[in-house]
Design a protein around this motif. Structure first.
Motif, PDB file in Angstrom:
ATOM      1  N   ALA A  16       2.773   6.421  -5.327  1.00  0.00           N
ATOM      2  CA  ALA A  16       2.662   6.577  -6.450  1.00  0.00           C
ATOM      3  C   ALA A  16       1.644   7.760  -6.551  1.00  0.00           C
ATOM      4  O   ALA A  16       1.657   8.651  -7.666  1.00  0.00           O
ATOM      5  CB  ALA A  16       1.957   5.239  -7.053  1.00  0.00           C
ATOM      6  N   VAL A  17       0.609   7.958  -5.690  1.00  0.00           N
ATOM      7  CA  VAL A  17      -0.277   9.047  -5.783  1.00  0.00           C
ATOM      8  C   VAL A  17       0.372  10.266  -5.517  1.00  0.00           C
ATOM      9  O   VAL A  17       0.109  11.211  -6.081  1.00  0.00           O
ATOM     10  CB  VAL A  17      -1.419   8.847  -4.823  1.00  0.00           C
TER      11      VAL A  17
ATOM     12  N   SER B 119       1.239  14.059  -0.331  1.00  0.00           N
ATOM     13  CA  SER B 119       0.201  14.626  -0.436  1.00  0.00           C
ATOM     14  C   SER B 119      -0.831  13.530  -0.967  1.00  0.00           C
ATOM     15  O   SER B 119      -1.279  13.271  -2.095  1.00  0.00           O
ATOM     16  CB  SER B 119       0.344  15.450  -1.513  1.00  0.00           C
ATOM     17  N   ILE B 120      -1.342  12.957   0.116  1.00  0.00           N
ATOM     18  CA  ILE B 120      -2.651  12.009  -0.027  1.00  0.00           C
ATOM     19  C   ILE B 120      -3.647  12.144   0.963  1.00  0.00           C
ATOM     20  O   ILE B 120      -3.114  12.910   2.051  1.00  0.00           O
ATOM     21  CB  ILE B 120      -2.349  10.689  -0.055  1.00  0.00           C
ATOM     22  N   ASN B 121      -4.624  11.878   0.759  1.00  0.00           N
ATOM     23  CA  ASN B 121      -5.917  12.050   1.821  1.00  0.00           C
ATOM     24  C   ASN B 121      -6.133  10.854   2.135  1.00  0.00           C
ATOM     25  O   ASN B 121      -6.646   9.865   1.330  1.00  0.00           O
ATOM     26  CB  ASN B 121      -7.017  12.795   1.036  1.00  0.00           C
ATOM     27  N   LEU B 122      -6.194  10.249   3.750  1.00  0.00           N
ATOM     28  CA  LEU B 122      -6.721   9.022   3.823  1.00  0.00           C
ATOM     29  C   LEU B 122      -8.263   9.173   4.045  1.00  0.00           C
ATOM     30  O   LEU B 122      -9.100   8.559   3.316  1.00  0.00           O
ATOM     31  CB  LEU B 122      -5.873   8.474   4.972  1.00  0.00           C
ATOM     32  N   VAL B 123      -8.633   9.720   5.316  1.00  0.00           N
ATOM     33  CA  VAL B 123      -9.859   9.567   5.547  1.00  0.00           C
ATOM     34  C   VAL B 123     -10.502  11.199   5.875  1.00  0.00           C
ATOM     35  O   VAL B 123      -9.930  11.986   6.546  1.00  0.00           O
ATOM     36  CB  VAL B 123     -10.190   8.890   6.857  1.00  0.00           C
ATOM     37  N   ALA B 124     -11.456  11.686   5.206  1.00  0.00           N
ATOM     38  CA  ALA B 124     -11.803  13.056   5.091  1.00  0.00           C
ATOM     39  C   ALA B 124     -11.995  13.627   6.427  1.00  0.00           C
ATOM     40  O   ALA B 124     -11.701  14.683   6.734  1.00  0.00           O
ATOM     41  CB  ALA B 124     -12.914  13.305   4.041  1.00  0.00           C
TER      42      ALA B 124
ATOM     43  N   ILE C 261      -5.421  12.891   9.426  1.00  0.00           N
ATOM     44  CA  ILE C 261      -4.328  12.130   9.752  1.00  0.00           C
ATOM     45  C   ILE C 261      -3.423  12.226   8.062  1.00  0.00           C
ATOM     46  O   ILE C 261      -4.019  12.485   7.277  1.00  0.00           O
ATOM     47  CB  ILE C 261      -4.496  10.627   9.704  1.00  0.00           C
TER      48      ILE C 261
ATOM     49  N   GLU D 120     -10.831  12.674   9.284  1.00  0.00           N
ATOM     50  CA  GLU D 120      -9.948  12.521  10.343  1.00  0.00           C
ATOM     51  C   GLU D 120      -8.639  13.321   9.736  1.00  0.00           C
ATOM     52  O   GLU D 120      -8.618  13.248   8.734  1.00  0.00           O
ATOM     53  CB  GLU D 120      -9.506  11.218  10.533  1.00  0.00           C
TER      54      GLU D 120
ATOM     55  N   GLU E 202       1.784   7.469  10.022  1.00  0.00           N
ATOM     56  CA  GLU E 202       0.764   8.221   9.838  1.00  0.00           C
ATOM     57  C   GLU E 202       0.663   9.127  10.926  1.00  0.00           C
ATOM     58  O   GLU E 202       1.152   8.758  12.203  1.00  0.00           O
ATOM     59  CB  GLU E 202      -0.387   7.389   9.989  1.00  0.00           C
TER      60      GLU E 202
ATOM     61  N   THR F  79       0.773  -1.108  -0.180  1.00  0.00           N
ATOM     62  CA  THR F  79       0.051   0.084   0.042  1.00  0.00           C
ATOM     63  C   THR F  79       0.688   1.278  -0.061  1.00  0.00           C
ATOM     64  O   THR F  79       0.485   2.369  -0.620  1.00  0.00           O
ATOM     65  CB  THR F  79      -0.926  -0.071   1.319  1.00  0.00           C
TER      66      THR F  79
ATOM     67  N   LEU G  17       1.496   2.452  -3.211  1.00  0.00           N
ATOM     68  CA  LEU G  17       0.226   2.973  -3.758  1.00  0.00           C
ATOM     69  C   LEU G  17       0.251   4.603  -3.309  1.00  0.00           C
ATOM     70  O   LEU G  17       0.194   5.603  -3.916  1.00  0.00           O
ATOM     71  CB  LEU G  17      -0.816   2.612  -3.367  1.00  0.00           C
ATOM     72  N   LYS G  18       0.573   4.775  -2.057  1.00  0.00           N
ATOM     73  CA  LYS G  18       0.697   6.299  -1.424  1.00  0.00           C
ATOM     74  C   LYS G  18       1.998   7.018  -2.283  1.00  0.00           C
ATOM     75  O   LYS G  18       1.524   8.242  -2.657  1.00  0.00           O
ATOM     76  CB  LYS G  18       1.122   5.956  -0.125  1.00  0.00           C
TER      77      LYS G  18
ATOM     78  N   ASP H  35      -1.523  22.915   6.384  1.00  0.00           N
ATOM     79  CA  ASP H  35      -1.590  22.348   4.754  1.00  0.00           C
ATOM     80  C   ASP H  35      -0.901  23.000   4.000  1.00  0.00           C
ATOM     81  O   ASP H  35      -0.872  22.804   2.823  1.00  0.00           O
ATOM     82  CB  ASP H  35      -3.276  22.672   4.593  1.00  0.00           C
TER      83      ASP H  35
END
Lengths: 156, 279
Positions: free
Chosen positions: B40-41, B113-118, B122, B120, B158, B34, B37-38, B249
């Motif tokens: 890659a994004v 720069s990824i968003n896990l859960v909107a 994190i 929260e 995280e 995973t 993947l992170k 941010d």
């Protein structure tokens, strides 16, 4: 259909779905980001139920748990339940017009989000706001487009 | 039948994961998949930043250089004073037979720069257990406290931000040492201060710093600035909020801190203190 060929397509679409799941969005758009993995998985389970099953859903759920930093088994539990429902009713669902399918998708997403809420509260009660429920609506609205897109990918 | 197996398996996993840390190796193994993947994004954003920094003109670089130089000059002179103050502080604490926390090590990590859960707050950074990162480490940026390491994976970790609704950080008002707790609000620019008595001496513009209580965050780092709140009579408690100092941010670099776990005694410790007996 060639089996390995379709397996590869399933794999690639799910890969992109996982990427979309964690894609960075602005503060206003981020709460709207739906559960892409579940939507794509629902599509495949409706389209080729003979090769996408509960086991796939479960393993994918475990991967998503790790990806999103959830407790192990949350997404696995939800995905396998939703995919089970899809597999049971896939014959009827395939006959439905897209609007009616969207209603079913809405119920699936609502169910999954409710379970998420419940899992969050098992350990300790947490605060959530209204935006917690937004992915259900965005997912429902996006479903017709996802359906069309996936169908064209399947028929390539 | 398969559904039953899947449900039982996931519930077993859930219970083990809630109760113990035994599944951490499994998570670490799967996280290799995973994490790619992170990364890659994150790739398009970091590539864009790299390219734009390559393309920045000589003029802007020169301007940036001069401003950085000035900033460094100012910082240096302030540090000179800081050194003397620290020594003085240590001496004073020695007089009080108090212990003093010395030197903290930091590691620079970059946000992916990824968003896990909107809902929260994190964030994911690109340093993990490979670099010795472990849970509950404080995370800072140049302006103040960002949050703490929530879970460390081999290639990423995280970070729970101080603005997460489930995060609370013990703080004190820098002006008078008033202790309280700042709870995340779920908004990226607001902290709540719910545990204040209605006669508390707190004013808009007060700087909140970490108090060091609770043992996660080292004392003395800036957390936020108290927002304006309406003056009320003593009967009603105003809803007091603060703005976090760190630019959560906007910055891509954060510092992960290793506090020295052992307190350094400055005077020879007495044979046994009540605190030792308790442990």
């Amino acid at each position: 259909m060639n089996n390995s060929y379709s397996a590869m397509r399933i794999f690639i679409t799910l890969f992109f779905a996982m990427c979309l799941r964690i894609t960075p969005l602005s503060d206003t758009l981020a709460p709207l980001n739906p559960d892409w993995v579940l939507l794509v998985l629902i599509y495949w389970s409706l389209a080729i139920p003979e090769s996408v099953g509960i086991a796939h859903a479960w393993f994918l759920g475990i991967l998503v748990d790790v990806l999103l930093g959830r407790h192990f088994g949350q997404n696995a539990f939800i995905y396998s339940l939703v995919i089970y429902a899809c597999l049971v009713w896939h014959k009827q669902l395939r006959q439905f017009p897209v609007v009616q399918q969207s209603a079913f998708i809405f119920l699936c997403l609502l169910f999954s989000q409710l379970l998420f809420f419940w899992f969050k509260n098992v350990h300790a009660s947490v605060q959530i706001t209204g935006i917690f429920w937004l992915p259900i609506f965005s997912g429902t609205v996006l479903w017709p487009f996802i359906y069309q897109l996936m169908r064209s990918i399947r028929r390539l | 039948m398969r559904l039953l197996i899947a449900i039982i398996a996931s519930i077993t996993l859930l219970i083990t994961d809630y109760r113990s840390e035994r599944l951490l190796p499994l998570r670490a193994t799967l996280s290799v998949l995973t994490d790619s993947l992170k990364y890659a994004v994150d790739l398009p954003v970091s590539l864009f930043e790299k390219v734009s920094s390559e393309l920045s003109s000589y003029d802007t670089l020169k301007k940036e250089n001069t401003s950085l130089r000035q900033e460094q000059l100012i910082n240096r002179t302030q540090l000179l004073k800081f050194d003397a103050l620290e020594k003085e502080n240590i001496r004073l604490r020695a007089l009080l037979e108090n212990s003093f926390k010395l030197g903290e090590q930091v590691l620079i990590a970059e946000l992916l720069s990824i968003n896990l859960v909107a809902d929260e707050h994190i964030m994911v950074v690109n340093k993990g257990t490979r670099f010795g990162v472990h849970p509950q480490q404080p995370v800072l940026d140049v302006n103040g406290v960002v949050g703490q390491v929530f879970r460390a994976l081999p290639f990423s970790s995280e970070i729970m931000l101080i603005t997460d609704p489930n995060h609370a950080i013990p703080v004190q008002v820098n002006r008078n040492g008033l202790l309280t707790i700042a709870v995340g609000s779920g908004m990226s620019n607001q902290l709540n201060l719910p545990y204040l008595p209605n006669n508390a001496d707190i004013r808009p513009g007060d700087l909140l710093i970490t108090s060091g209580l609770g043992g996660v965050f080292p004392a003395g780092y800036p957390v936020g600035i108290v927002d304006d709140f309406p003056e009320t009579n003593n009967k009603s408690i105003p809803h007091i909020t603060a703005t976090p100092k760190s630019l959560l941010d906007r910055k891509r670099e954060v510092l992960i801190v290793w506090g020295s776990n052992a307190l350094m005694p400055l005077t020879t410790p007495l044979s046994k203190t009540p605190a030792d007996n308790e442990q």
